[in-house]
Design an enzyme around this catalytic site. Sequence first.
Site: not given
Length: 644
Positions: A305-306
């Site tokens: 998801w960064d």
Amino acid sequence: MPMLPVGDDWPAYGGTYEARRYSPLDQINRDNVSGLEKIWEFNTGDLPRDGDGSEGKYAAETTPLVIDGRMYLCSAMNQLIALDADTGREIWRYDPGVSTDAIPYSASCRGVAYYATPGERVEEACATRIIEGTLDARLIAVDAQTGLPCAGFGEQGQVNLLEGIGDSVPGFFSVTSPPTIVRGVVVIGHQVLDNQRRDAPSGVVRGYDAVTGELRWAWDLANPEITGLPPEGETYTRGTPNMWTIASGDDELGLVYLPLGNSAVDYYGADRRELSNEYATSLVALDVTTGRPAWHFQTVRYDVWDYDLGSQGTLVDLPAGSSTVPAIVLPSKQGDIYVLNRATGEPLFPVEDRPVPTGGVEPENLSPTQPFSTYHTLARPDLTERDMWGMSPLDQLWCRIQFRQSNYDGIYTPPSADRRWIQYPGYNGGSDWGGIAVDPVRGVIIANYNDMPNHNQLVERERIERLGVRPIDSAERSDPDAPDSMQPQEGVPWGIDVNAGWRVPFTGLMCKQPPYGGIRAIDLATGKTLWDRPFGTARSNGPFGIPSRLPFVIGTPNNAGGVMTAGGIMFIAATTDDLLKAIDVDTGETLWQAVLPAGGQATPITYAVDGRQYVAIMAGGHHFMETPIGDAVIAWSLPGAARP
């Protein structure tokens, strides 16, 4: 060298390497802050120039230092500048000659580091020095008194940070954050441009001698056998998590705390190395003498998801009965704030494993649970269709249709390719690189935060190729007509399309109803909310990019942090309304504000010269935040403030 204290000076990016962003100065306080006036303004002259490739890429983000009445700062393109902190007069300047082709995501230099060589007289060359990392991957040291390169540091004042890295191109591997110096060791990480390819430059973190520039150690997390330069013909392990943000440090314990990012690439992880999965999105405590890990704490398992750790950890002495515990407070992009024993890494408040969604394109790899902090979270409840908003009925209808057509099952909804998925919070937080401020006397944390989703989709490799979306190191440049929102993620089955903030195509506004950002006070001892409110006015925002000039507080996106003082004030800009604000620590009320000539996406400082307290900030703007670009450093003080 013991760390200089905060007081008249502001000797490190976070005040000190404890990163509390707190000053004991109280000449400016709640009762008189409304009388602040601008004392001086200095322009660096470092601005984008037509045709040099830098247009639309500037975001200075600089937090200056002040030591003994001198202010030290770096411009967006790494020019080092010393000013008289009392008058704003330039004393010296050193231009390392960074080319604009080295600009990665943005031309940013968040700050510099200061070091005084123990036992040397001030008049000796480079007895005191300013050290910075550059966009073109150099570590540079200059004399703090003259601005001349320190000849005994590396090769004539420079160390090549690309040594041992292997294949790279300008803009792929760069330094945007200041180093941290603990026990005479300059600890530095770097940025690797996101989502270009799996075989990206290494995330190795290194420690250099602050006097000689000699490599003391290297920490290649995927190959612990490499403790210095790699053997001839080899490189540091490629594609590993990097530390693009700022470390904090404990000189007494001899530990430096690294907030790590993710492995390359962000949104797909099926062939990541085992050790990369172990250390990604973790806070890692390294022994600064040896460069070996003492402990680490992971905030996201198998991060796709960064949600890399962007915030500097803040060192505090946490009340525990009649004594205190050495702690580190760690904010995160997903909103949770973790409190750990900084000597051992053990959570001081329970961290619960809770079930999260699985599925998407690699359900067999995702963790069925994630760690959630019970101390505090900035995260809001899950989105619903009722949260979809628009300036017109057409906007709202479009957003509600998009909501129904998207994959969404709350936080940690897995990346998907069949349709877009909603990521909430988005990759800008929660908390990002601005971090938090802590008043250790009042026992208060103040955190500004973002409250926006992203609207993403994995994109088939064949479509990425057809659209001409290519990595930065490709022999062919990306097609100029390729969507800016797409990134190639070369080497894995999927590229990625990120709608940051989930914008409406018609007006450019966001699908989620306001607020898009907030500011909150938290009791340090318990984690309980003291006050919370939207942060940022609508004066510079509006449909089609047209500023509304409305003074209403709506809560805007924000990047950068603030500084608290013994005068009961939090000074902070950060929002998209181009205002520097003074906020009452006890109530959250805005007591004073000043219009900046450009965006305030930088953390302010406070300091004193000859008994007069100042507040200063770099108004440099930010292309991603869509605020005006500038080059002004501005200082305010009380009119006729008394001097001894």
